[in-house]
Design a protein around this motif. Structure first.
Motif: not given
Ligand code: XMP
Length: 514
Positions: A435, A345, A349, A391, A347, A332
């Motif tokens: 979650q 987005k 990392n 998560p 992330h 993503e």
């Molecule tokens: P989204 O919001 O993208 O989330 O639908 C999908 C999963 O990813 C987690 N998430 C993150 N994990 N850094 C992470 O390590 C991030 O910046 C981040 N943004 C979203 C979110 O909690 C969900 O499990």
């Protein structure tokens, strides 16, 4: 030699799900960009090809393509969404742009006598996401499934080319896994060759390939979540623990219980954990930053600064930085296999790393999904409650505290989160959701408490069900449960006077709010 399944990534957000579903079926597969196929000889190592979906239209001049003529391919082919349209277009069919984009659940009528739909019902729910449709069949093909609106949903010819307009790889397609299984076992005649034991063997293989030194110094950032903790355990299993440094940074964006939990786990592993308190640094730097992407970048680069300082204090020359990055973190953020998926987005990392970084990054889980990491954790016999933990994103409450980040607002969110999660655990509801979390909104509203007027903050509770975070549905908690927890929150957290429940699925929403 085992001939593998080749998945060509045309850039869909779901491409890796195809790989994961195939691995779940017990088969080995590889995901490659279209340019991987140089000529027909490239295909000698593969027993079949899956052409993924993608964001492009085959009618556009810039759409991705293969450098070989697909009519010359002799192994079975399965096209999915863009792959379906690509096959049709290349073999002489006619694809038309439609005004109505078809998106979401659709019922199809499948030809049950066809091997692809064996053991699946005639009428079944599938997940569609496309703008263009097939208007004229390519020569030698027949229709094997249609939607109620007469849109062609699946076609085949007598040369083992199958093409699906829908996505069998997403869980919303009720019999998607059976369809993939039929293609692989009944049509391609594969035998099982992949199991969760391979997950551990693959981590070992990754470490051997990516660490060239005999006595490497490895620093492993532990967030307190499942991924980095399973990673720490995997590293301690495969490498000499003397040079392993496990670091936990309290960045002030954690929940109330995160630090004590991780200390407890490391104690039980008998591994040394170095805890760095950087709460003030993070909260100060994030002050007045409202943009979610900027927040992520700041958090990412501060992490690296904190690590650099820690590394300097260790007085070693070179380091490997091990991260529990998952495939979903990467897909993503950027196009992983060379496909074209759009940035949604960044992330932490992946983004925000400084250019003058002086250590090598190792990410042994970067091809894995969350549930595969959990499987690996079970394989290592880690505590079940810990493995089934929800998560928690790397940037933590930083992306759940919408708007201004202050210590005071974070404390409010922490209080709400603790009450909410404890309530779910006490009522044995925690494991009914994939979650669950709380978000603090930058919205105040008027309320009354006793005879007093209040003007306080708003929180949103979000509970979703998912398999891998790529798609999600809202957890259907009864309204009585939600009102009970809302009352608890309002009674106990004086800074909050409104509690909302988020009822959107992903897509079109995402799981987090930022
Ligand atoms: P989204 O919001 O993208 O989330 O639908 C999908 C999963 O990813 C987690 N998430 C993150 N994990 N850094 C992470 O390590 C991030 O910046 C981040 N943004 C979203 C979110 O909690 C969900 O499990």
């Amino acid at each position: 030699m085992i001939k593998s399944i080749l998945i060509i990534d045309f850039g869909s957000q779901y491409t890796h799900l195809i790989g994961r579903k195939i691995r779940e079926l017990g088969l080995f597969c590889e995901i490659k960009p279209p340019k991987y196929i140089k000529n027909i000889d490239t295909l000698k190592q593969h027993q079949c090809i899956v052409l993924s979906g993608g964001p492009d239209s085959v009618l556009s001049k810039k759409s991705p393509s293969l450098s070989i003529d697909i009519s010359k391919i002799t192994i079975p082919i399965l096209g999915i969404c863009y792959g379906f349209q690509y096959i049709s277009h290349e073999l002489g069919g006619k694809i038309l742009k439609t005004n109505d984009r078809e998106y979401g659940n659709t019922l199809i009528e499948a030809l049950k006598s066809n091997l692809l739909f064996k053991n699946t019902p005639k009428s079944q729910k599938v997940w569609m996401s496309h703008g263009d449709s097939l208007n004229k069949l390519p020569k030698g093909f027949k229709i094997i499934a249609k939607t109620k609106n007469n849109i062609v949903a699946a076609i085949t010819n007598n040369k083992n080319i199958y093409a699906l307009q829908f996505h069998p790889e997403v869980t919303h397609s009720d019999f998607g896994k059976e369809i993939l299984s039929n293609f692989l076992f009944k049509i391609c005649k594969f035998k099982k060759n992949w199991s969760s034991i391979n997950l551990n063997a693959n981590v070992k293989k990754y470490l051997n390939l990516n660490i060239n030194e005999k006595q490497p110094n490895i620093i492993c950032a532990v967030s307190g979540g499942v991924d980095s903790t399973v990673l720490a355990f995997a590293l301690s299993k495969h490498l000499n623990t003397k040079n392993l440094h496990f670091v936990f940074v309290n960045n002030g964006l954690l929940r109330k219980y995160d630090e004590s939990n991780i200390r407890q786990i490391f104690k039980s592993f008998k591994l040394k954990l170095n805890v760095i308190n950087a709460e003030n640094l993070f909260v100060k730097k994030l002050k007045n930053t409202k943009d979610p992407e900027k927040k992520r970048k700041i958090i990412g680069s501060l992490f690296i600064d904190v690590f650099n300082n820690y590394l300097k204090s260790l007085k070693k020359k070179s380091f490997y930085l091990a991260q529990g990055t998952l495939y979903t973190d990467i897909i993503e953020s950027t196009s992983y296999h060379g496909g074209k998926s759009a940035t949604i987005k960044s992330h932490h990392n992946v983004g925000g790393l400084p250019k003058d970084i002086n250590f090598n990054i190792i990410e042994p889980f970067k091809e894995l999904f969350k549930d595969e990491v959990r499987k690996l954790g079970s394989f290592y016999k880690l505590n079940k409650d810990f493995i089934s933990r929800h998560p928690f994103p790397g940037p933590g409450l930083g992306i759940r505290c919408i708007g201004n980040i202050t210590k005071e607002r974070l404390d409010t969110l922490r209080d709400v989160d603790e009450i909410f999660i404890q309530y779910l655990r006490d009522k044995h509801l925690y494991n009914l959701s994939w979650q669950a979390f709380a978000v603090l909104l930058p919205v105040r509203s008027v309320g009354v408490m006793g005879d007093e007027r209040t003007y306080e903050e708003t929180v949103v509770l979000r509970c979703i069900n998912s398999v891998d975070g790529m798609t999600a549905n809202v957890t259907n908690f009864p309204i009585e449960v939600l009102s009970e927890v809302a009352t608890l929150i309002i009674n106990k957290v004086s800074k909050v006077n409104k509690v909302l429940y988020d009822i959107t699925s992903k897509p079109p929403s995402t799981i987090e709010w930022e």
